[in-house]
Design an enzyme around this catalytic site. Structure first.
Site, PDB file in Angstrom:
ATOM      1  N   TYR A   1       3.369  10.327  -4.984  1.00 43.19           N
ATOM      2  CA  TYR A   1       1.596  11.056  -6.409  1.00 43.19           C
ATOM      3  C   TYR A   1       0.885  11.728  -5.230  1.00 43.19           C
ATOM      4  O   TYR A   1       0.247  10.321  -3.975  1.00 43.19           O
ATOM      5  CB  TYR A   1       1.088  10.756  -7.522  1.00 43.19           C
TER       6      TYR A   1
ATOM      7  N   HIS B   1       0.637   7.299  -0.847  1.00 41.09           N
ATOM      8  CA  HIS B   1       0.411   9.052  -0.821  1.00 41.09           C
ATOM      9  C   HIS B   1       0.781   9.536   0.235  1.00 41.09           C
ATOM     10  O   HIS B   1       0.328  10.875   0.143  1.00 41.09           O
ATOM     11  CB  HIS B   1      -1.275   9.055  -1.059  1.00 41.09           C
TER      12      HIS B   1
END
Ligand SMILES: *[C@@H]1O[C@H](CO)[C@@H](O)[C@H](O)[C@H]1NC(C)=O
Ligand SMILES: *[C@@H]1O[C@H](CO)[C@@H](O)[C@H](O)[C@H]1NC(C)=O
Ligand SMILES: *[C@@H]1O[C@H](CO)[C@@H](O)[C@H](O)[C@H]1NC(C)=O
Ligand SMILES: *[C@@H]1O[C@H](CO)[C@@H](O)[C@H](O)[C@H]1NC(C)=O
Ligand SMILES: *[C@@H]1O[C@H](CO)[C@@H](O)[C@H](O)[C@H]1NC(C)=O
Ligand SMILES: *[C@@H]1O[C@H](CO)[C@@H](O)[C@H](O)[C@H]1NC(C)=O
Length: 327
Positions: A255, A302
């Site tokens: 995410y 990330h």
């Protein structure tokens, strides 16, 4: 296609030509004046405003327009909190520790606590809203960007990025701070919290902070109480988080990072976005400006590398201005 023109006598041609010439000259004159006027307008009022309008009738083929969705839900409010099944399953899939809670019942308690927010209540049609997004990269050290950052209308900071002791390089103004429970800190009364709920427990924590104060632990210790102006709380919509993940990081990483969410958030609410403190230092190191511990950020959950390249691309496409910290 043949057009039937009235047959003109030769001397009438002269009138027609004279009339046409006058019209053209007048048009050119007024167009110039118009351009001067609008130019002045741009200089005085909307200096260097970035035009992000994607013409609806234009094929959305260019890189930016294929990604930018101007109507995405940015913030959760009392009327848009229902999540579609695919969105709900994406968002719930982010939580590592499974936690069962009734989201519908939960958000019912949320909005009596916090007034509905417009993302930018002080926006003005004749003023170009300038925003600084200040990341936490070590490349800010020695940059002396402080005054430049503070000159923007909005200054958005991320997680625990401090200002005290670093004012010359990072500035001291904070109008928005984006965090999640595990990266929370006290805010002063004028700062907006842009709360980033990565899991359902995060929403419970936010309610708890303003009510029972009973949540002290998620996957790690979290503060049970914190100074936040309740009138300035904004909560990112899970739809926005998914949109950033799908459209902007193209499903890289699990995410998006809080910092990258903030960059895209700013693209949606500001006229002009200035990005500071993202990416590695000059010698290729990834660490925060406030500590020297190297972070494996570039290739962690990330996809920092991909996020960074996306910001560079946005800079090249003139949708934002990126400041690297060195020349
Ligand atoms: C921005 O671009 C769109 C599409 O190209 C155009 O229709 C619009 O007039 C532009 N707006 C300004 C303020 O220049
Ligand atoms: C909730 O947000 C949507 C846009 O994201 C907006 O259209 C709607 O008016 C908002 N509702 C309230 C009550 O603020
Ligand atoms: C969740 O809460 C809502 C509102 O209180 C209720 O209508 C719904 O039945 C609940 N769902 C479940 C699965 O318990
Ligand atoms: C913070 O601002 C709110 C209004 O937004 C006000 O009611 C409150 O008294 C202020 N608190 C402090 C400590 O200044
Ligand atoms: C971006 O989002 C819009 C609407 O959410 C979608 O139609 C479009 O396909 C997305 N673009 C990319 C590149 O994912
Ligand atoms: C991250 O991974 C990519 C591809 O696996 C590699 O090219 C890049 O050098 C890595 N970046 C860092 C900082 O380790």
């Amino acid at each position: 296609m043949a057009m039937v023109l009235p047959k003109l006598k030769p001397r009438h041609h002269h009138y027609v030509i004279l009339l046409l010439s006058c019209t053209i000259i007048l048009c050119l004159y007024f167009e110039n004046t118009w351009m001067l006027l609008t130019d002045n307008y741009h200089v005085s009022k909307r200096a260097a405003c970035v035009n992000r309008t994607c013409a609806p009738d234009r094929e959305r083929t260019d890189w930016f327009c294929a990604r930018y969705a101007p109507t995405v839900q940015l913030l959760l409010n009392s009327s848009n909190s229902a999540l579609s099944a695919p969105l709900s399953s994406w968002w719930r899939g982010l939580q590592v520790v499974k936690h069962v809670a009734n989201y519908t019942a939960l958000v019912r308690n949320l909005f009596p606590l916090f007034p509905d927010q417009k993302p930018c209540s002080d926006s003005h049609p004749n003023h170009c809203r300038t925003c600084a997004v200040v990341g936490n990269s070590g490349n800010l050290l020695g940059s002396r960007y402080g005054p430049l950052i503070d000159s923007k209308d909005c200054v958005m900071r991320i997680n625990k990025g401090p200002t005290g002791g670093f004012e010359e390089d990072v500035g001291l103004k904070t109008t928005h701070r984006i965090f999640y429970p595990e990266s929370a800190m006290d805010l002063d009364n004028s700062t907006h919290l842009v709360f980033s709920p990565f899991k359902i427990l995060d929403i419970e924590w936010l309610i708890s902070v303003f009510t029972t104060k009973h949540i002290t632990k998620t996957y790690t210790d979290v503060p049970s109480t914190i100074n936040i102006n309740r009138d300035k709380v904004m909560i990112l919509h899970p739809e926005f988080m998914k949109y950033v993940h799908v459209n902007w990081t193209e499903n890289h990483g699990r995410y998006p990072s809080t910092g990258f969410l903030t960059v895209i958030f700013a693209l949606h609410i500001c006229d002009e976005v200035h990005v500071f403190g993202f990416g590695a230092t000059k010698d290729g190191k990834w660490h925060h400006y406030f500590d020297q511990t190297l972070t494996p950020y570039a290739n962690e959950s990330h996809a920092g590398d991909f996020e960074y390249k996306t910001i560079i691309r946005l800079h090249r496409e003139k949708k934002l201005l990126m400041y690297k910290g060195w020349t």
